[in-house]
Design a protein around this motif. Structure first.
Motif, short mmCIF file in Angstrom:
data_model
loop_
_atom_site.label_atom_id
_atom_site.label_comp_id
_atom_site.label_asym_id
_atom_site.label_seq_id
_atom_site.Cartn_x
_atom_site.Cartn_y
_atom_site.Cartn_z
N ASN A 1 45.01 35.66 35.97
CA ASN A 1 46.08 34.71 36.34
C ASN A 1 45.66 33.11 36.46
O ASN A 1 46.00 32.25 36.11
CB ASN A 1 46.73 34.87 37.86
CG ASN A 1 47.71 36.02 37.56
OD1 ASN A 1 47.34 37.05 37.82
ND2 ASN A 1 48.86 35.64 37.26
N LEU A 2 44.45 33.09 36.99
CA LEU A 2 43.77 31.67 37.12
C LEU A 2 43.31 31.26 35.61
O LEU A 2 43.27 30.13 35.60
CB LEU A 2 42.34 31.77 38.22
CG LEU A 2 42.52 32.30 39.69
CD1 LEU A 2 41.36 32.16 40.34
CD2 LEU A 2 43.62 31.13 40.04
N LEU A 3 42.73 32.00 34.83
CA LEU A 3 42.49 31.53 33.55
C LEU A 3 43.68 30.83 32.85
O LEU A 3 43.53 30.11 32.19
CB LEU A 3 41.67 32.84 32.83
CG LEU A 3 41.47 32.40 31.49
CD1 LEU A 3 40.38 31.45 31.28
CD2 LEU A 3 40.73 33.58 30.56
N ILE A 4 44.82 31.72 32.97
CA ILE A 4 45.80 31.41 32.42
C ILE A 4 46.46 29.91 32.86
O ILE A 4 47.13 29.12 32.27
CB ILE A 4 47.12 32.43 32.41
CG1 ILE A 4 46.73 33.56 31.64
CG2 ILE A 4 48.40 31.96 32.12
CD1 ILE A 4 47.47 34.77 31.62
N PHE A 5 46.37 29.82 34.19
CA PHE A 5 46.80 28.54 34.96
C PHE A 5 45.89 27.41 34.47
O PHE A 5 46.65 26.40 34.06
CB PHE A 5 46.73 28.91 36.63
CG PHE A 5 47.17 27.81 37.45
CD1 PHE A 5 48.37 27.60 37.70
CD2 PHE A 5 46.16 26.74 37.87
CE1 PHE A 5 48.87 26.77 38.42
CE2 PHE A 5 46.80 25.77 38.52
CZ PHE A 5 48.09 25.68 38.95
N LEU A 6 44.62 27.37 34.38
CA LEU A 6 43.78 26.44 33.98
C LEU A 6 44.20 26.22 32.33
O LEU A 6 44.20 24.94 32.11
CB LEU A 6 42.41 26.88 34.15
CG LEU A 6 42.04 26.84 35.62
CD1 LEU A 6 40.43 27.33 35.71
CD2 LEU A 6 42.11 25.67 36.34
N LEU A 7 44.27 27.09 31.61
CA LEU A 7 44.62 26.93 30.25
C LEU A 7 45.71 26.29 29.99
O LEU A 7 45.96 25.50 29.17
CB LEU A 7 44.48 28.15 29.28
CG LEU A 7 42.82 28.86 29.20
CD1 LEU A 7 43.13 30.15 28.64
CD2 LEU A 7 42.05 27.97 28.48
#
Length: 479
Positions: A66-72
């Protein structure tokens, strides 16, 4: 601990859970923390179903994804929009012209890509430093500005909503709901029961808390069908409402083992060779958020302790009740029959047969002396010639009736019968019966002794019996 020993006795010994941990480990269907060990594979074309519910898919992902998708998502959006603003400035020639009163660019003070990127971030975050701004002579810039505002709102709503739901999920609330590490089997209210303990660590209550139990066990049907991991419901008080919990203090959940229970044939010996898993599901509404929370755990056959009971954890203090969670998982041994409920019922059904009325009557007849025998029953054992006389003696005393027993039959001889013939009445009237009674009582012990001696002579001289038969042939018709 000393108080518990004083209350329950020294013969009860507290038992830790090292015994459970020392046993063998096997693959679980549900872990102790509630995670299901099931993986879905070979979906083929069904994988596209996850994209149809993309929001739920994002929520179900782990936090790192979730954090990776949020940043990307934000990084890519910013770079793309900054590139579009830079492209407009490049096509209009604003990058090579001096921005002043004589020249009006699309976006003031944008000379390269970093300046275009800063303009996009200031616009998206509504910072508004005032140095870079869009002019009215750039219609394409106005359209891009509207598109940027709409796209930014959608991305913010999607990602921030996903993160909020991810953080507010009641899974973390389930971590403050405790289950005992082991389940126990012992007697409660004279019934064999399977028990485990649940507790709530928070002061906030679980509204409408309800508990359910599932037995996971592979079996084979009479038709030969094999059912792997078949699920069977365990009754924990559905009919009585005991499954509805008021979970303000630790509670012990009880499953009564009876003829309808899957553990009807389970004994202490068969427990060692069984292979099953008990899944416990606790559901309720979180009081603070109003969201439904579910906590799960499981117990394998190695975590079921036969003949144990949980230690009490409640104590009364000054003005309140105190819960000692250090003894939440502790158990102690209690006397428990090692047999299954089925074997106990079979033993109880066989025990009345050993003390049946027929056996009692037979033993009573063997122990009871001859004087206690029923005179009416012995009356039928008299010779046919004496039954006519004895039938008229219903009013005789018990002593006279005792003389007409089977022993009298053996001791009376021919001479005694002749004496009875002399005193026998010639008429059937009532007066003659009354006169017969005192005469009959005159038969004394001397006549009985003489008859006994004659019987002994009969044993030595068999011819006496033949003589008696001849004398009986000469008796009058009344005898």
């Amino acid at each position: 601990m000393s108080a518990v020993r004083r209350k329950f006795g020294d013969e009860y010994q507290a038992v830790g859970l090292a015994r459970c941990s020392a046993r063998r480990e096997r693959q679980r269907f549900v872990d102790k923390n509630g995670r299901c060990n099931v993986q879905h594979g070979n979906l083929g074309g069904e994988s596209s179903r996850y994209l149809s519910d993309f929001f739920t898919t994002l929520v179900d992902l782990k936090w790192r994804w979730n954090l990776l998708i949020f940043l990307l998502t934000y990084t890519v959006a910013w770079l793309v929009m900054a590139s579009m603003w830079w492209g407009i400035a490049y096509l209009r020639g604003d990058l090579h012209q001096a921005h002043g009163d004589s020249y009006s660019p699309c976006v003031a003070n944008v000379y390269n890509f970093p300046s275009a990127f800063l303009f996009f971030v200031e616009t998206e975050a509504t910072i508004g430093y005032g140095h870079r701004y869009i002019t009215e002579r750039c219609p394409e810039g106005i359209v891009l500005f509207l598109f940027q505002s709409l796209l930014g709102s959608v991305v913010d709503a999607f990602l921030i909503g996903c993160m909020f739901i991810k953080m507010s999920q009641p899974k973390k609330r389930a971590e403050t709901l405790m289950f005992s590490r082991a389940a126990v089997i012992s007697q409660r209210d004279a019934k064999l029961c399977l028990m485990f303990r649940v507790g709530n660590l928070r002061n906030s209550h679980m509204v409408s808390a309800q508990i359910r139990c599932k037995l996971i066990k592979s079996r084979q049907t009479p038709e030969g069908e094999f059912l792997p991991l078949d699920q069977c419901e365990l009754d924990v008080g559905f009919g009585t409402g005991a499954d509805q919990l008021f979970l303000v203090s630790p509670l012990t959940i009880c499953h009564e083992i009876n003829s309808e229970s899957p553990f009807f044939c389970l004994s202490q010996r068969s427990l060692r060779s069984e292979q099953f898993e008990i899944v416990v599901i606790l559901e309720g509404i979180v009081e603070t958020t109003g969201m439904t929370c579910q906590a799960r755990t499981s117990y394998t056959e190695d975590e079921v302790l036969w003949g144990h009971r949980f230690l009490p954890v409640m104590s009364l203090e000054d003005g309140f009740f105190r819960v000692d969670y250090s003894q939440f998982h502790a158990t102690f041994e209690v006397p428990t029959p090692p047999y299954s409920v089925k074997e106990q019922e079979e033993n109880l059904s066989q025990s009345p047969l050993l003390s049946s009325p027929l056996d009692k009557k037979t033993r009573r007849e063997q122990v009871c002396p001859l004087d206690c025998a029923d005179p009416t029953g012995e009356k039928n054992k008299l010779p046919a010639k004496l039954q006519k006389i004895s039938s008229r003696k219903e009013g005789l005393p018990a002593r006279a009736l005792g003389m007409s027993s089977s022993n009298t039959e053996k001791t009376l001889s021919t001479g005694d019968l002749l004496k009875i013939q002399e005193i026998s009445p010639t008429s059937d009237g009532e007066d003659s019966d009354n006169r017969m009674q005192p005469k009959t009582l005159k038969i004394n012990a001397k006549a009985l002794a003489q008859s006994t001696s004659r019987l002994e002579l009969q044993k030595d001289f068999p011819g006496v019996d033949a003589l008696e038969v001849k004398l009986e042939d000469n008796f009058p018709a009344k005898l």
